[in-house]
Motif scaffolding. Sequence first.
Motif, PDB file in Angstrom:
ATOM      1  N   MET A 136      41.513  -5.544 -23.336  1.00 45.31           N
ATOM      2  CA  MET A 136      40.835  -4.687 -22.387  1.00 45.31           C
ATOM      3  C   MET A 136      39.330  -4.945 -22.487  1.00 45.31           C
ATOM      4  O   MET A 136      38.752  -4.807 -23.542  1.00 45.31           O
ATOM      5  N   HIS A 137      38.734  -5.315 -21.393  1.00 41.86           N
ATOM      6  CA  HIS A 137      37.317  -5.641 -21.411  1.00 41.86           C
ATOM      7  C   HIS A 137      36.512  -4.788 -20.442  1.00 41.86           C
ATOM      8  O   HIS A 137      35.337  -5.033 -20.235  1.00 41.86           O
ATOM      9  N   GLY A 138      37.140  -3.788 -19.848  1.00 41.98           N
ATOM     10  CA  GLY A 138      36.412  -2.860 -19.008  1.00 41.98           C
ATOM     11  C   GLY A 138      36.158  -3.328 -17.592  1.00 41.98           C
ATOM     12  O   GLY A 138      35.605  -2.604 -16.789  1.00 41.98           O
ATOM     13  N   LYS A 139      36.562  -4.532 -17.255  1.00 46.49           N
ATOM     14  CA  LYS A 139      36.342  -5.039 -15.904  1.00 46.49           C
ATOM     15  C   LYS A 139      37.595  -4.829 -15.064  1.00 46.49           C
ATOM     16  O   LYS A 139      38.684  -4.621 -15.589  1.00 46.49           O
ATOM     17  N   ASP A 140      37.412  -4.902 -13.733  1.00 42.49           N
ATOM     18  CA  ASP A 140      38.550  -4.763 -12.836  1.00 42.49           C
ATOM     19  C   ASP A 140      39.554  -5.872 -13.069  1.00 42.49           C
ATOM     20  O   ASP A 140      39.190  -7.018 -13.303  1.00 42.49           O
ATOM     21  N   HIS A 141      40.806  -5.522 -12.988  1.00 46.25           N
ATOM     22  CA  HIS A 141      41.881  -6.502 -13.029  1.00 46.25           C
ATOM     23  C   HIS A 141      41.886  -7.223 -11.688  1.00 46.25           C
ATOM     24  O   HIS A 141      41.800  -6.598 -10.636  1.00 46.25           O
ATOM     25  N   ALA A 142      41.954  -8.540 -11.707  1.00 49.30           N
ATOM     26  CA  ALA A 142      41.874  -9.330 -10.468  1.00 49.30           C
ATOM     27  C   ALA A 142      42.932  -8.921  -9.462  1.00 49.30           C
ATOM     28  O   ALA A 142      42.693  -8.937  -8.261  1.00 49.30           O
ATOM     29  N   GLY A 143      44.100  -8.535  -9.942  1.00 47.91           N
ATOM     30  CA  GLY A 143      45.178  -8.140  -9.039  1.00 47.91           C
ATOM     31  C   GLY A 143      44.936  -6.826  -8.325  1.00 47.91           C
ATOM     32  O   GLY A 143      45.640  -6.487  -7.394  1.00 47.91           O
ATOM     33  N   LEU A 144      43.941  -6.083  -8.764  1.00 52.69           N
ATOM     34  CA  LEU A 144      43.639  -4.786  -8.150  1.00 52.69           C
ATOM     35  C   LEU A 144      42.353  -4.812  -7.338  1.00 52.69           C
ATOM     36  O   LEU A 144      41.891  -3.771  -6.878  1.00 52.69           O
ATOM     37  N   ALA A 145      41.786  -5.976  -7.132  1.00 48.37           N
ATOM     38  CA  ALA A 145      40.521  -6.094  -6.408  1.00 48.37           C
ATOM     39  C   ALA A 145      40.609  -5.503  -5.015  1.00 48.37           C
ATOM     40  O   ALA A 145      39.634  -4.947  -4.502  1.00 48.37           O
ATOM     41  N   TRP A 146      41.782  -5.587  -4.383  1.00 54.86           N
ATOM     42  CA  TRP A 146      41.944  -5.084  -3.024  1.00 54.86           C
ATOM     43  C   TRP A 146      41.687  -3.578  -2.927  1.00 54.86           C
ATOM     44  O   TRP A 146      41.390  -3.080  -1.850  1.00 54.86           O
ATOM     45  N   GLN A 147      41.767  -2.858  -4.028  1.00 61.30           N
ATOM     46  CA  GLN A 147      41.550  -1.413  -3.985  1.00 61.30           C
ATOM     47  C   GLN A 147      40.083  -1.049  -3.768  1.00 61.30           C
ATOM     48  O   GLN A 147      39.795   0.066  -3.355  1.00 61.30           O
ATOM     49  N   ARG A 148      39.164  -1.997  -4.055  1.00 57.96           N
ATOM     50  CA  ARG A 148      37.748  -1.711  -3.891  1.00 57.96           C
ATOM     51  C   ARG A 148      37.016  -2.741  -3.038  1.00 57.96           C
ATOM     52  O   ARG A 148      35.895  -2.508  -2.626  1.00 57.96           O
ATOM     53  N   ASP A 149      37.629  -3.856  -2.792  1.00 55.36           N
ATOM     54  CA  ASP A 149      36.974  -4.931  -2.057  1.00 55.36           C
ATOM     55  C   ASP A 149      37.572  -5.045  -0.655  1.00 55.36           C
ATOM     56  O   ASP A 149      38.735  -5.441  -0.510  1.00 55.36           O
ATOM     57  N   PRO A 150      36.800  -4.690   0.369  1.00 49.69           N
ATOM     58  CA  PRO A 150      37.341  -4.736   1.735  1.00 49.69           C
ATOM     59  C   PRO A 150      37.876  -6.106   2.142  1.00 49.69           C
ATOM     60  O   PRO A 150      38.881  -6.194   2.840  1.00 49.69           O
ATOM     61  N   ARG A 151      37.254  -7.186   1.679  1.00 45.49           N
ATOM     62  CA  ARG A 151      37.754  -8.526   2.041  1.00 45.49           C
ATOM     63  C   ARG A 151      39.118  -8.793   1.408  1.00 45.49           C
ATOM     64  O   ARG A 151      40.002  -9.356   2.042  1.00 45.49           O
ATOM     65  N   ALA A 152      39.275  -8.393   0.157  1.00 45.06           N
ATOM     66  CA  ALA A 152      40.560  -8.585  -0.514  1.00 45.06           C
ATOM     67  C   ALA A 152      41.633  -7.729   0.155  1.00 45.06           C
ATOM     68  O   ALA A 152      42.770  -8.170   0.327  1.00 45.06           O
ATOM     69  N   LEU A 153      41.268  -6.514   0.552  1.00 44.66           N
ATOM     70  CA  LEU A 153      42.231  -5.656   1.243  1.00 44.66           C
ATOM     71  C   LEU A 153      42.596  -6.249   2.596  1.00 44.66           C
ATOM     72  O   LEU A 153      43.758  -6.221   2.990  1.00 44.66           O
ATOM     73  N   ALA A 154      41.629  -6.814   3.302  1.00 44.92           N
ATOM     74  CA  ALA A 154      41.914  -7.422   4.605  1.00 44.92           C
ATOM     75  C   ALA A 154      42.929  -8.558   4.454  1.00 44.92           C
ATOM     76  O   ALA A 154      43.836  -8.702   5.293  1.00 44.92           O
ATOM     77  N   ASP A 155      42.824  -9.346   3.392  1.00 44.68           N
ATOM     78  CA  ASP A 155      43.799 -10.406   3.131  1.00 44.68           C
ATOM     79  C   ASP A 155      45.181  -9.812   2.855  1.00 44.68           C
ATOM     80  O   ASP A 155      46.196 -10.305   3.346  1.00 44.68           O
ATOM     81  N   ARG A 156      45.207  -8.766   2.065  1.00 48.22           N
ATOM     82  CA  ARG A 156      46.489  -8.108   1.741  1.00 48.22           C
ATOM     83  C   ARG A 156      47.105  -7.497   2.992  1.00 48.22           C
ATOM     84  O   ARG A 156      48.318  -7.563   3.189  1.00 48.22           O
ATOM     85  N   VAL A 157      46.279  -6.887   3.836  1.00 49.70           N
ATOM     86  CA  VAL A 157      46.751  -6.318   5.094  1.00 49.70           C
ATOM     87  C   VAL A 157      47.449  -7.388   5.927  1.00 49.70           C
ATOM     88  O   VAL A 157      48.551  -7.182   6.434  1.00 49.70           O
ATOM     89  N   GLN A 158      46.809  -8.542   6.057  1.00 51.56           N
ATOM     90  CA  GLN A 158      47.398  -9.607   6.869  1.00 51.56           C
ATOM     91  C   GLN A 158      48.738 -10.055   6.302  1.00 51.56           C
ATOM     92  O   GLN A 158      49.679 -10.301   7.051  1.00 51.56           O
ATOM     93  N   ALA A 159      48.836 -10.127   4.995  1.00 48.31           N
ATOM     94  CA  ALA A 159      50.102 -10.526   4.368  1.00 48.31           C
ATOM     95  C   ALA A 159      51.208  -9.521   4.695  1.00 48.31           C
ATOM     96  O   ALA A 159      52.330  -9.909   5.047  1.00 48.31           O
TER      97      ALA A 159
END
Length: 116
Positions: free
Chosen positions: A1-24
Motif C-alpha cells: 500500500m503506497h497511498g496512491k490510486d489503484h490504476a484500475g480505479l482511475a475511472w472513478q476520478r478521471d473523466p477521460r478514463a470514465l469516458a473510455d469505460r462508458v464506451q466499452a
Amino acid sequence: MHGKDHAGLAWQRDPRALADRVQAYLDVAALAREARVPHETPEMTRLGRTLFWMAREAGALGLPHEARALFHEARHILGDNPQQSGGLTAYRVAAAVLGWRRAGRLSQAIDRLRSS
C-alpha cells in the motif's frame, strides 16, 4: 500500500478514463442488442442497472453526453417497469431539473446516506 490510486480505479476520478469505460459498456450493450439477448435475462437486468449507475457517476464527473447515453441505454434495457428500473424516472426528472452533473452528485450523496 503506497497511498496512491489503484490504476484500475482511475475511472472513478478521471473523466477521460470514465469516458473510455462508458464506451466499452455501451459497446457491450450494442453487441447484446445485436445478438438479440432478451432484456428479461438476469445478465441484461444487471447490465441495465450497471449502465444506470454509470450514468449517475458520469453525470457527477461532468460528462453529460456520456451520462445521457448511458441513461438512455439503461432505460432501453430496463424499460419503465418500476420493479426493474428502480429510480430511472425520478433520475430523469432530476437530470432535467438540475442538470446531469447536479443530479449525479445528488445521487452519490443519497447512495452514501443509504450505505451509512
